[in-house]
Design a protein around this motif. Structure first.
Motif, PDB file in Angstrom:
ATOM      1  N   TRP A 298      11.722 -14.861   0.198  1.00 29.54           N
ATOM      2  CA  TRP A 298      11.679 -12.908   0.012  1.00 29.54           C
ATOM      3  C   TRP A 298      12.290 -12.452   1.295  1.00 29.54           C
ATOM      4  N   ASP A 301      13.989 -10.715  -1.405  1.00 25.12           N
ATOM      5  CA  ASP A 301      13.276  -9.744  -2.361  1.00 25.12           C
ATOM      6  C   ASP A 301      12.422  -8.641  -1.958  1.00 25.12           C
ATOM      7  N   ILE A 302      12.940  -7.920  -0.376  1.00 24.18           N
ATOM      8  CA  ILE A 302      12.913  -7.394   0.330  1.00 24.18           C
ATOM      9  C   ILE A 302      13.816  -6.327   0.823  1.00 24.18           C
ATOM     10  N   ARG A 303      15.435  -7.091   0.148  1.00 29.70           N
ATOM     11  CA  ARG A 303      17.165  -7.163   0.668  1.00 29.70           C
ATOM     12  C   ARG A 303      17.295  -4.668   0.326  1.00 29.70           C
ATOM     13  N   ASP A 305      14.444  -2.862  -1.062  1.00 32.73           N
ATOM     14  CA  ASP A 305      13.272  -1.741  -1.073  1.00 32.73           C
ATOM     15  C   ASP A 305      13.752  -1.334  -0.184  1.00 32.73           C
ATOM     16  N   THR A 307      11.374   1.083   1.211  1.00 31.40           N
ATOM     17  CA  THR A 307      10.266   1.600   2.495  1.00 31.40           C
ATOM     18  C   THR A 307      10.873   0.602   3.360  1.00 31.40           C
ATOM     19  N   ARG A 308      12.149  -0.342   3.474  1.00 32.65           N
ATOM     20  CA  ARG A 308      12.377  -0.985   4.609  1.00 32.65           C
ATOM     21  C   ARG A 308      13.371  -0.539   4.677  1.00 32.65           C
ATOM     22  N   ARG A 309      14.295   0.266   4.615  1.00 31.93           N
ATOM     23  CA  ARG A 309      15.749   0.715   4.744  1.00 31.93           C
ATOM     24  C   ARG A 309      15.725   1.922   5.282  1.00 31.93           C
ATOM     25  N   PHE A 331      17.741  -2.108   7.984  1.00 36.14           N
ATOM     26  CA  PHE A 331      16.861  -2.037   8.092  1.00 36.14           C
ATOM     27  C   PHE A 331      16.273  -1.396   9.095  1.00 36.14           C
ATOM     28  N   ALA A 335      10.422  -2.827   9.264  1.00 38.77           N
ATOM     29  CA  ALA A 335      11.649  -3.827   9.315  1.00 38.77           C
ATOM     30  C   ALA A 335      11.822  -5.321   9.556  1.00 38.77           C
ATOM     31  N   GLU A 338       8.757  -6.858  11.518  1.00 39.17           N
ATOM     32  CA  GLU A 338       8.018  -7.654   9.822  1.00 39.17           C
ATOM     33  C   GLU A 338       8.993  -9.418  10.202  1.00 39.17           C
ATOM     34  N   ILE A 339      10.310  -8.660   9.975  1.00 38.83           N
ATOM     35  CA  ILE A 339      10.792  -9.955   9.550  1.00 38.83           C
ATOM     36  C   ILE A 339      11.489 -10.906  10.928  1.00 38.83           C
TER      37      ILE A 339
END
Length: 380
Positions: A298, A301-303, A305, A307-309, A331, A335, A338-339
């Motif tokens: 995961w 996958d989000i690295r 993204d 919307t998370r940076r 991030f 984010a 969330e992590i």
């Protein structure tokens, strides 16, 4: 990797003869009168560093106590995100070595380095928002491995004027490792090389000419001098399908960490495409590691993204590459929350500590500082 039962080199000599030569050479090097600097043995708990520690033990046992005057440090590195099974093995072996050192009165110190609290993987990733490491931005190796071990070496260099780092590197490990070894010539009249980045440190490579088959036969043929056998190490490799991240002392050697040729290491490693070691443990019946693999995937996958940076870097600037493409910042606070929430859920499910309370406390402090900075910029 299965051990070879009766492997011989091209010169026709059994590995047992070559092993005796290695132990004798280590003994002679230890007793060298040209330099009496302390030895720092890099010990990851993997096959190569275990063979080196084994050779050092055997050499010391063959030396009269009155001549064991050179201090030896067996130093491992805990990134604080190591594979739990690998760390359990390293803990077990370290305890055995410490017990043997005390009972045999050997001049050995068993030590372990860790990153500073403000440089741990979770503090940098979740606290400061560093994007998950990849092959282009491998920030983890320097903070988690190189800096802590180099500091230990420098402390000994400062105290004694120099230090000798004893490593289990081998010429046949990889083309890159062969190139690194070939690059440095021995210091005149010695078996040592100058360290690439730590002034005053010298490198000694006692098993540089051994093959992988040699290493496995030695481990399978000779019992561990600190007690027991190397059987658990064999099983660890069988279950994990492979190799270990080596002791890394410079950025030049950093590519050896997080490659298909070095599969033990941090369970959080997002540099590799697939974590073969953890998957190997799962395939061998260690199903408790499934949540760790899922969490690591995961993170990959989000690295990227968007919307998370954050749009801006931590220095407050917008950054673009040479083509004009925007390079996102860390991030976002959201984010990072969330992590951390997911990590704490995985920790509860796994049933063992994955992040310390001190790290969580510092992460919250860093979030508060970042929020104050954002508020200040918004009011400008």
């Amino acid at each position: 990797m299965e051990p070879v039962v009766s492997f011989e080199q091209e010169d026709g000599r059994p590995v047992s003869d070559r092993w005796r030569d290695i132990v004798r050479n280590v003994k002679e090097e230890y007793l060298s009168e040209t330099q009496e600097y302390p030895w720092i043995v890099g010990f990851s708990g993997g096959k190569d560093s275990t063979v080196v520690a084994h050779a050092v033990f055997e050499a010391l046992l063959a030396i009269p106590p009155s001549r064991r005057t050179r201090p030896v440090h067996i130093v491992s590195n805990d990134t604080m995100v190591e594979s739990p099974l690998v760390m359990a093995h390293l803990d077990d072996v370290s305890r055995l070595i410490e017990g043997a050192v005390d009972s045999l009165e050997l001049p050995i110190t068993v030590a372990r380095t860790k990153p500073d609290l403000d440089k741990t993987f979770w503090v940098l990733l979740i606290g400061k928002g560093y994007p998950s490491p990849n092959s282009q931005m491998r920030w983890c190796t320097d903070r988690l491995k190189i800096q802590p071990t180099s500091t230990y070496i420098r402390d000994n260099v400062s105290k004694f004027g120099a230090a000798i780092v004893v490593l289990g590197v081998r010429r046949t490990e990889s083309i890159r490792r062969m190139q690194t070894i070939n690059k440095y010539e021995n210091v005149r009249g010695t078996n040592l090389n100058e360290h690439a980045s730590v002034t005053g440190a010298l490198i000694y490579r006692p098993i540089v000419e051994l093959s992988t088959d040699d290493v496995w036969e030695i481990l399978g043929s000779f019992p561990a001098p600190w007690g027991g056998s190397h059987r658990k190490l064999f099983q660890l490799y069988r279950d994990a399908e492979g190799g270990e991240c080596p002791v890394v002392l410079s950025k030049e050697e950093a590519p050896g960490c997080g490659t298909k040729n070095s599969r033990f290491g941090c369970w959080t490693c997002t540099v590799v495409e697939k974590d073969k070691s953890l998957q190997g443990f799962i395939d061998s019946g260690q199903h408790a590691y499934k949540p760790l693999v899922a969490f690591r995937d995961w993170l990959v996958d989000i690295r990227n993204d968007p919307t998370r940076r954050s749009a801006i870097r931590r220095n407050g600037r917008l950054t673009f590459d040479v083509t004009g493409k925007h390079i996102p910042g860390p991030f976002t606070i959201q984010a990072r929350r969330e992590i951390l929430e997911r990590l704490l859920q995985v920790q509860e499910e796994f049933g063992a500590e994955l992040i310390s309370k001190d790290e969580v406390d510092l992460i919250h402090k860093l979030w508060a500082e970042d929020l104050q900075t954002e508020e200040g910029l918004a009011n400008v």
